[in-house]
Structure formats: structure tokens, C-alpha cells
Motif scaffolding. Structure first.
Motif, PDB file in Angstrom:
ATOM      1  N   GLU A  12       0.845  -1.196   0.000  1.00 16.89           N
ATOM      2  CA  GLU A  12       0.000   0.000   0.000  1.00 16.89           C
ATOM      3  C   GLU A  12       0.876   1.241   0.000  1.00 16.89           C
ATOM      4  O   GLU A  12       2.063   1.183   0.331  1.00 16.89           O
ATOM      5  CB  GLU A  12      -0.923   0.000   1.220  1.00 16.89           C
ATOM      6  CG  GLU A  12      -0.185  -0.058   2.545  1.00 16.89           C
ATOM      7  CD  GLU A  12      -1.110  -0.353   3.722  1.00 16.89           C
ATOM      8  OE1 GLU A  12      -2.185  -0.911   3.486  1.00 16.89           O
ATOM      9  OE2 GLU A  12      -0.727  -0.035   4.863  1.00 16.89           O
ATOM     10  N   VAL A  13       0.313   2.356  -0.364  1.00 14.48           N
ATOM     11  CA  VAL A  13       1.034   3.624  -0.350  1.00 14.48           C
ATOM     12  C   VAL A  13       0.966   4.208   1.055  1.00 14.48           C
ATOM     13  O   VAL A  13      -0.116   4.305   1.653  1.00 14.48           O
ATOM     14  CB  VAL A  13       0.439   4.611  -1.371  1.00 14.48           C
ATOM     15  CG1 VAL A  13       1.117   5.975  -1.264  1.00 14.48           C
ATOM     16  CG2 VAL A  13       0.574   4.055  -2.788  1.00 14.48           C
ATOM     17  N   ARG A  14       2.126   4.585   1.590  1.00 17.50           N
ATOM     18  CA  ARG A  14       2.183   5.173   2.929  1.00 17.50           C
ATOM     19  C   ARG A  14       2.999   6.464   2.900  1.00 17.50           C
ATOM     20  O   ARG A  14       3.753   6.729   1.961  1.00 17.50           O
ATOM     21  CB  ARG A  14       2.792   4.194   3.933  1.00 17.50           C
ATOM     22  CG  ARG A  14       1.905   2.991   4.225  1.00 17.50           C
ATOM     23  CD  ARG A  14       2.399   2.219   5.422  1.00 17.50           C
ATOM     24  NE  ARG A  14       1.557   1.061   5.703  1.00 17.50           N
ATOM     25  CZ  ARG A  14       1.751   0.222   6.716  1.00 17.50           C
ATOM     26  NH1 ARG A  14       2.771   0.426   7.558  1.00 17.50           N
ATOM     27  NH2 ARG A  14       0.949  -0.813   6.905  1.00 17.50           N
ATOM     28  N   ASP A  15       2.848   7.240   3.974  1.00 24.93           N
ATOM     29  CA  ASP A  15       3.578   8.489   4.144  1.00 24.93           C
ATOM     30  C   ASP A  15       4.787   8.269   5.042  1.00 24.93           C
ATOM     31  O   ASP A  15       4.723   7.527   6.023  1.00 24.93           O
ATOM     32  CB  ASP A  15       2.682   9.553   4.786  1.00 24.93           C
ATOM     33  CG  ASP A  15       1.493   9.918   3.921  1.00 24.93           C
ATOM     34  OD1 ASP A  15       1.689  10.103   2.706  1.00 24.93           O
ATOM     35  OD2 ASP A  15       0.371  10.003   4.462  1.00 24.93           O
ATOM     36  N   THR A  16       5.880   8.933   4.719  1.00 24.82           N
ATOM     37  CA  THR A  16       7.051   8.945   5.592  1.00 24.82           C
ATOM     38  C   THR A  16       7.815  10.234   5.330  1.00 24.82           C
ATOM     39  O   THR A  16       7.283  11.160   4.709  1.00 24.82           O
ATOM     40  CB  THR A  16       7.916   7.686   5.388  1.00 24.82           C
ATOM     41  OG1 THR A  16       8.879   7.589   6.431  1.00 24.82           O
ATOM     42  CG2 THR A  16       8.593   7.683   4.035  1.00 24.82           C
ATOM     43  N   GLU A  17       9.068  10.326   5.777  1.00 29.00           N
ATOM     44  CA  GLU A  17       9.794  11.583   5.655  1.00 29.00           C
ATOM     45  C   GLU A  17      11.290  11.373   5.767  1.00 29.00           C
ATOM     46  O   GLU A  17      11.761  10.356   6.292  1.00 29.00           O
ATOM     47  CB  GLU A  17       9.352  12.557   6.753  1.00 29.00           C
ATOM     48  CG  GLU A  17       9.668  12.053   8.157  1.00 29.00           C
ATOM     49  CD  GLU A  17       9.158  12.982   9.256  1.00 29.00           C
ATOM     50  OE1 GLU A  17       9.133  14.192   9.026  1.00 29.00           O
ATOM     51  OE2 GLU A  17       8.825  12.471  10.339  1.00 29.00           O
ATOM     52  N   ASN A  18      12.045  12.337   5.240  1.00 31.84           N
ATOM     53  CA  ASN A  18      13.464  12.500   5.517  1.00 31.84           C
ATOM     54  C   ASN A  18      13.622  13.558   6.598  1.00 31.84           C
ATOM     55  O   ASN A  18      12.813  14.492   6.689  1.00 31.84           O
ATOM     56  CB  ASN A  18      14.223  12.978   4.274  1.00 31.84           C
ATOM     57  CG  ASN A  18      14.196  11.972   3.134  1.00 31.84           C
ATOM     58  OD1 ASN A  18      14.310  10.769   3.353  1.00 31.84           O
ATOM     59  ND2 ASN A  18      14.051  12.469   1.903  1.00 31.84           N
ATOM     60  N   VAL A  19      14.672  13.422   7.408  1.00 33.32           N
ATOM     61  CA  VAL A  19      15.026  14.460   8.373  1.00 33.32           C
ATOM     62  C   VAL A  19      16.341  15.085   7.906  1.00 33.32           C
ATOM     63  O   VAL A  19      17.350  14.388   7.761  1.00 33.32           O
ATOM     64  CB  VAL A  19      15.182  13.888   9.792  1.00 33.32           C
ATOM     65  CG1 VAL A  19      15.581  14.999  10.766  1.00 33.32           C
ATOM     66  CG2 VAL A  19      13.888  13.218  10.250  1.00 33.32           C
ATOM     67  N   ILE A  20      16.321  16.385   7.664  1.00 38.24           N
ATOM     68  CA  ILE A  20      17.496  17.108   7.162  1.00 38.24           C
ATOM     69  C   ILE A  20      17.879  18.175   8.189  1.00 38.24           C
ATOM     70  O   ILE A  20      17.020  18.957   8.620  1.00 38.24           O
ATOM     71  CB  ILE A  20      17.207  17.805   5.810  1.00 38.24           C
ATOM     72  CG1 ILE A  20      16.478  16.866   4.850  1.00 38.24           C
ATOM     73  CG2 ILE A  20      18.489  18.349   5.215  1.00 38.24           C
ATOM     74  CD1 ILE A  20      17.273  15.701   4.372  1.00 38.24           C
ATOM     75  N   ALA A  21      19.143  18.195   8.573  1.00 34.42           N
ATOM     76  CA  ALA A  21      19.608  19.175   9.562  1.00 34.42           C
ATOM     77  C   ALA A  21      20.866  19.846   9.035  1.00 34.42           C
ATOM     78  O   ALA A  21      21.833  19.175   8.675  1.00 34.42           O
ATOM     79  CB  ALA A  21      19.888  18.495  10.898  1.00 34.42           C
ATOM     80  N   GLU A  22      20.850  21.167   9.009  1.00 39.09           N
ATOM     81  CA  GLU A  22      21.945  21.927   8.403  1.00 39.09           C
ATOM     82  C   GLU A  22      22.639  22.791   9.448  1.00 39.09           C
ATOM     83  O   GLU A  22      21.990  23.360  10.337  1.00 39.09           O
ATOM     84  CB  GLU A  22      21.403  22.793   7.280  1.00 39.09           C
ATOM     85  CG  GLU A  22      22.464  23.375   6.377  1.00 39.09           C
ATOM     86  CD  GLU A  22      21.853  23.861   5.064  1.00 39.09           C
ATOM     87  OE1 GLU A  22      21.763  23.051   4.133  1.00 39.09           O
ATOM     88  OE2 GLU A  22      21.448  25.034   5.007  1.00 39.09           O
ATOM     89  N   SER A  23      23.944  22.891   9.328  1.00 42.59           N
ATOM     90  CA  SER A  23      24.728  23.695  10.265  1.00 42.59           C
ATOM     91  C   SER A  23      24.398  25.176  10.118  1.00 42.59           C
ATOM     92  O   SER A  23      23.998  25.638   9.051  1.00 42.59           O
ATOM     93  CB  SER A  23      26.222  23.469  10.033  1.00 42.59           C
ATOM     94  OG  SER A  23      26.592  23.892   8.735  1.00 42.59           O
ATOM     95  N   ARG A  24      24.586  25.896  11.205  1.00 42.75           N
ATOM     96  CA  ARG A  24      24.340  27.338  11.181  1.00 42.75           C
ATOM     97  C   ARG A  24      25.450  28.083  10.439  1.00 42.75           C
ATOM     98  O   ARG A  24      25.244  29.182   9.938  1.00 42.75           O
ATOM     99  CB  ARG A  24      24.256  27.874  12.610  1.00 42.75           C
ATOM    100  CG  ARG A  24      23.016  27.439  13.384  1.00 42.75           C
ATOM    101  CD  ARG A  24      23.125  27.837  14.839  1.00 42.75           C
ATOM    102  NE  ARG A  24      24.180  27.074  15.524  1.00 42.75           N
ATOM    103  CZ  ARG A  24      24.630  27.327  16.739  1.00 42.75           C
ATOM    104  NH1 ARG A  24      24.138  28.342  17.420  1.00 42.75           N
ATOM    105  NH2 ARG A  24      25.573  26.579  17.287  1.00 42.75           N
ATOM    106  N   HIS A  25      26.630  27.481  10.408  1.00 41.35           N
ATOM    107  CA  HIS A  25      27.796  28.144   9.838  1.00 41.35           C
ATOM    108  C   HIS A  25      28.151  27.509   8.499  1.00 41.35           C
ATOM    109  O   HIS A  25      27.710  26.422   8.163  1.00 41.35           O
ATOM    110  CB  HIS A  25      28.987  28.030  10.801  1.00 41.35           C
ATOM    111  CG  HIS A  25      28.671  28.436  12.204  1.00 41.35           C
ATOM    112  ND1 HIS A  25      28.391  29.737  12.557  1.00 41.35           N
ATOM    113  CD2 HIS A  25      28.573  27.706  13.358  1.00 41.35           C
ATOM    114  CE1 HIS A  25      28.152  29.800  13.857  1.00 41.35           C
ATOM    115  NE2 HIS A  25      28.257  28.581  14.360  1.00 41.35           N
ATOM    116  N   GLY A  26      28.985  28.213   7.751  1.00 36.98           N
ATOM    117  CA  GLY A  26      29.544  27.655   6.535  1.00 36.98           C
ATOM    118  C   GLY A  26      28.961  28.231   5.262  1.00 36.98           C
ATOM    119  O   GLY A  26      27.857  28.777   5.239  1.00 36.98           O
ATOM    120  N   ASP A  27      29.713  28.077   4.194  1.00 39.82           N
ATOM    121  CA  ASP A  27      29.363  28.598   2.879  1.00 39.82           C
ATOM    122  C   ASP A  27      28.202  27.792   2.290  1.00 39.82           C
ATOM    123  O   ASP A  27      28.354  26.588   2.019  1.00 39.82           O
ATOM    124  CB  ASP A  27      30.588  28.504   1.969  1.00 39.82           C
ATOM    125  CG  ASP A  27      30.346  29.053   0.572  1.00 39.82           C
ATOM    126  OD1 ASP A  27      29.211  29.458   0.263  1.00 39.82           O
ATOM    127  OD2 ASP A  27      31.315  29.067  -0.216  1.00 39.82           O
TER     128      ASP A  27
END
Length: 535
Positions: free
Chosen positions: A254-269
Motif C-alpha cells: 500500500e502507499v504510505r507516508d514517511t519523511e526525511n530528516v534534514i539538519a543543516e549547520s548554522r555556519h559555513g558557505d
């Protein structure tokens, strides 16, 4: 810190305690000042106990949610909550990227030979249900389809509709691995009127991964039962006249919902992004403590310990969903980036299984120096490999060349020309005597004896692991459940070294014209990242 009642209810008591412990670590970091940002100090601050506390939390989450952390279920949702909470507390910018995927699970099966010799076969010993198999029972003659049983076994069995004769209609097709994806073969068999499929291994080499029983996914649900068998068993079936079998598969699709978790640093180019990823989901019948709690815990602890470092480059940590369903989360992420956003990603580091109990120290073979398998990664991958090789050399540890087979989340990145690298301690392949000479362990046993099994937990024997084998492993190594503590500790340090190195300096990675890189690599590696898991 005060842990909210909602968080306690959602994560469960033990996991909430782990959040408390993690938050305490955030308040008293090993490198709390921006000047304390050297590779050596970050590596030292990433400790075994720090990584293991996340495994305790992930096991607690699984135990409170049906024993698993599979995407599409509450165990994965709570795992995502845990990671997102820890990263927000550490000051990262966190986004949760939702998507839908085909959820497939088998809940039971049987396979018997009716004639000429009544035989009952054992699930996960003699056969395995293909991921996304259809649900139901079928009985019929076994009809071989375009098999290649002599060297070099260059099988295209089932890849074309013309492979199927009218004899397949109403019967069970015997197909052979090779050339095209499993799902394509089974879909063609179904279209030709087959009521079931037996997919044998290819046998094109003597290596266990092309001889033994294998695990595989069809990618998309099909309407007929589909199982896999080893190459020798497939040869025996082919040589048995009037072979009649019954296959029963009890599956959910069946089709279900899920997600990626993305976390980015405050610093940097923001125009020079170092992306670090591990899949967070488990298989539906396991807590997934090594696969891939180990990689998820490793990058989480590295992220927490480097949260206050002012890096030159932006660092983006990602925990992918639905990897076990055909790399869906990472593919969704990459395919939804614009060409400009893809071009900003300097490199991708992937960590999928870094604590296998009967481990090998695998480093992805960016330059294809081993000359085996899928060839080199995109330009820049060799430079990533070199950083890992220098680390292991500094520890006087041997490494093995891990091939870019497409079985993990680097696949979508290398398909768009993004250089990639990472670590892998092994899955279902069996350890050799030569491996034992390098890393110890038990020859003839899988690198991870609980790969994709319920015993991939913090209590493997209680969850069905071979007690005698794990007794042997414990005589050789210190294990924390289904994780080798030396392997995960060493690899966590390797992750810290590589992340810290590239966070400060990516000058060794050659510049790539985004459009040209995408066009060149995509021609060789499709976005679907077909690998051993898929074909």
C-alpha cells in the motif's frame, strides 16, 4: 532540561531518558568554543558511549512500536522525532521532508514441492519472499524462462516479453537474475499469464552473492507471488521434469507516508555543502540496530559534537526514509533539488551499516582500484576514499574495497555526478579465511548474521540469532547487542575525521560543471540506482 509530556508519550520513557542524556551532552560539549575545531579534537570528542546511547534510544522506540522502525509505521515516526529533537536542541536548522512510497511487507509464506518429490521448504533458508511480492496462493508447473546455465551465465531471463512462451500461462515461471531489475522480470511474467515466479540467483561467478539465496525488492507491487532461491536450487528445479509446486505469500502492499530528516549547520558557505547521510528506517520485522541504527547513531553523534564549530563549508546531515523500499527517500531528495542546488553539494558521505558483528572495514572504492563491480564513482570520489584510507592507515587497520553497487543511498547522488564515499562493514556476504586474517571473527558466517532479520536488535539471541555463533563472536569481540563495539567506535572516528576535514576544506575535490556531470554520470547509473538489492 524539562522533557515535555508529549515527547515522553511519543518517544517512550527510555528514549525520553536518552533525549535527556543527549541534551546534557549538548549543554557541556567537548568542543564548546569555535577555536576548538580541529579534526583531532572532534574525532576525540566522538565517543563509543555517545554513539551507543542513540542505539539504546532507537531500540526503545522499536520495542514500544511493534518491534520495528520501518518507514510508514510509528517506529519510524518516533525515530524521526528523536533525531529531529536532538538536532534542534543542538542548534541545527531542521527540516522534515515528507513523501509517499510503496510500503511492502510479507507477514507469512509457505513453499512446497507437490511432485515428483513432496518437499516442504523453509522460509529464509531455502527461499525468501521478494519485497513487494503479490499476495495469494498459486499451484502449477515450474516453467524455466530463457535460463543461461553455462559460463558466463549472461542471463537476460525475463527481461523481454518475448522470453515467455505460452507454457508460462497459468503456471509458475522460473527466472534467473541478471541484466535487468527484478521488478521488470516479474512484471513481464505476470503480463505473460504466469501465476507466480521463482527467481533464482545468476551463478555468473563463484562468489556467494551470485550463488546463495538472496534478498531483493521488486520496487513496485506486483499481483502474483514471487520468491527467490539460490542458483544451485534453481538449477535443480530446471532439471526436474514435471516439477509442480505451491507458493503461498501473505503480503501487504500500500502507499504510505514517511519523511526525511534534514539538519543543516548554522555556519559555513551555503554554496559549498558537505552532505552526510544514513538511512533511518529498518526492515518491517526488526529494530534495525546495525542496519541502519549504527550509521544513523554514528552521524548523529558526530553532528552533536561539532554543533558549535564554525566551519568554512555548510554541513548538511540527512536521515533518509524508505531506503529499504528502494532508496526512496534519498532519491526523492536528490530528484527534487534544482540543478543549481545539486551543484552546491560538494560531496556526499554515506554510512549504512558501520557496526556489523563479524565486521570488515569496507571503504567505498571511489577510484575503482579493485577493478571489480560497478566502476569508479564520479570525479572527486577517489579523493574522498583517500581521506578514509589515511585514517585507517593511521590506526594500522586494513580496509576492503566496497563497490558502488547501488544498494545504498549514495546511488541517487552518484547518478547526478556528485562525488561520494563512505563506510560499510558488510551484510549478508560470508566472511572468508582471508578476512579473518585481517580482522578476526568467524569464517563462513555472514558479516552481519542478523541482516534483515528480527535479531538485528540489542538482544540478538532473544530475537532468534544463532546462540552458538554469537557465543563465538563474543569470544572474539565485544558486542553491544548486534553491533561490534570496536567496529562502530573506529568507524565513528572515521566519520568525524572525514566530516571535519571536508567541512573545513574541499579544495581536493575537483570542480565539476553541474550539467556536464549530471549528463555523463546519469548515462552510466540510472536515477533508480539499480544495484544488487534491485537486480
Amino acid at each position: 532540561m524539562v522533557v515535555s509530556g508529549l515527547l515522553v508519550r511519543r518517544l517512550g520513557g527510555v528514549a525520553a531518558v536518552a533525549v535527556l542524556l543527549g541534551t546534557f551532552a549538548v549543554a557541556t560539549p567537548a568542543q564548546a568554543t569555535s577555536s576548538n575545531n580541529s579534526v583531532e579534537k572532534l574525532t576525540k570528542s566522538v565517543t563509543l558511549s555517545g554513539v551507543l546511547r542513540h542505539l539504546v534510544a532507537l531500540q526503545a522506540i522499536a520495542s514500544l512500536n511493534g518491534g520495528n522502525r520501518a518507514s510508514g509505521g510509528p517506529g519510524y515516526d518516533r525515530s524521526a522525532d528523536y533525531v529531529a529533537t536532538m538536532m534542534r536542541l543542538a542548534g541545527y536548522h531542521v527540516t522534515r521532508q515528507p513523501f509517499q512510497f510503496n510500503f511492502c511487507e510479507d507477514t507469512g509464506s509457505s513453499f512446497v514441492q507437490n511432485a515428483p518429490t513432496p518437499t516442504t521448504y523453509a522460509d529464509q533458508v531455502d527461499y525468501d519472499v521478494m519485497d513487494c511480492s503479490g499476495n495469494g496462493t498459486t499451484t502449477g508447473l515450474v516453467v524455466p524462462v530463457d535460463l543461461a546455465l553455462t559460463t558466463p551465465n549472461s542471463s537476460t531471463s525475463g527481461c523481454e516479453a518475448s522470453d515467455f512462451t505460452t507454457a508460462v500461462n497459468g503456471n509458475i515461471a522460473l527466472l534467473q537474475r541478471g541484466t535487468c531489475p527484478f521488478g521488470q522480470k516479474v512484471a513481464n511474467a505476470e503480463a505473460a499469464g504466469a501465476t507466480g515466479v521463482i527467481l533464482m540467483n545468476q551463478g555468473n561467478t563463484a562468489a556467494p552473492d551470485r550463488q546463495d539465496l538472496f534478498l531483493g525488492t521488486l520496487g513496485n507491487p506486483v499481483g502474483i507471488p514471487a520468491i527467490s532461491v539460490s542458483y544451485p536450487r534453481g538449477v535443480a528445479f530446471n532439471g526436474t521434469p514435471n516439477l509442480n509446486v505451491t507458493i503461498t505469500t501473505e503480503t501487504i502492499a500500500e502507499v504510505r507516508d514517511t519523511e526525511n530528516v534534514i539538519a543543516e549547520s548554522r555556519h559555513g558557505d551555503p554554496n559549498e555543502v558537505v552532505t552526510v547521510g544514513a538511512h533511518l528506517d529498518s526492515e518491517p520485522d526488526t529494530a534495525g540496530i546495525n542496519d541502519n541504527g549504527s550509521g544513523s547513531a554514528g552521524i548523529l553523534e558526530v553532528a552533536l559534537q561539532m554543533r558549535n564549530i564554525k566551519t568554512k563549508n555548510k554541513v548538511r546531515f540527512a536521515w533518509w526514509g524508505a531506503e529499504e523500499s528502494n532508496l526512496v527517500g534519498s532519491t526523492f531528495y536528490v530528484s527534487n533539488l534544482t540543478a543549481e542546488e545539486q551543484a552546491k553539494i560538494a560531496l556526499y558521505l554515506n554510512f549504512d551499516m558501520i557496526g556489523s558483528p563479524n565486521y570488515t572495514f569496507g571503504v567505498y572504492d571511489g577510484d575503482d582500484s579493485a577493478g571489480e563491480g560497478s566502476g569508479p564513482g564520479p570525479v572527486g570520489s577517489a579523493q574522498i576514499e583517500a581521506v578514509f584510507q589515511r585514517f585507517f592507515a593511521s590506526r594500522s587497520e586494513a580496509t576492503a574495497a566496497a563497490d558502488f553497487t547501488g544498494r545504498s543511498d549514495y546511488g541517487p547522488f552518484i547518478a547526478t555526478g556528485i562525488p561520494a564515499g563512505g563506510l560499510f562493514t558488510g551484510a549478508e556476504v560470508r566472511k572468508t579465511e582471508a578476512d579473518v586474517a585481517l580482522w578476526g571473527g568467524v569464517a563462513g558466517a555472514q558479516y552481519d548474521p542478523c541482516y534483515h532479520a528480527p535479531c538485528d536488535s540489542l538482544a540478538p539471541e532473544r530475537n532468534g540469532a544463532d546462540a552458538d555463533l554469537y557465543r563465538q563472536l563474543r569470544q572474539e569481540y565485544r558486542l553491544f547487542g548486534n553491533v561490534n563495539t570496536f567496529a562502530i567506535d573506529t568507524n565513528a572516528d572515521a566519520i568525524a575525521t572525514a566530516v571535519a576535514t571536508f567541512a573545513q576544506d574541499t579544495s581536493t575535490i575537483p570542480a565539476r560543471p553541474a550539467a556536464a556531470a549530471v549528463a555523463t554520470r546519469s548515462a552510466a547509473v540510472p536515477m533508480t540506482a539499480q544495484g544488487d538489492w534491485l537486480q
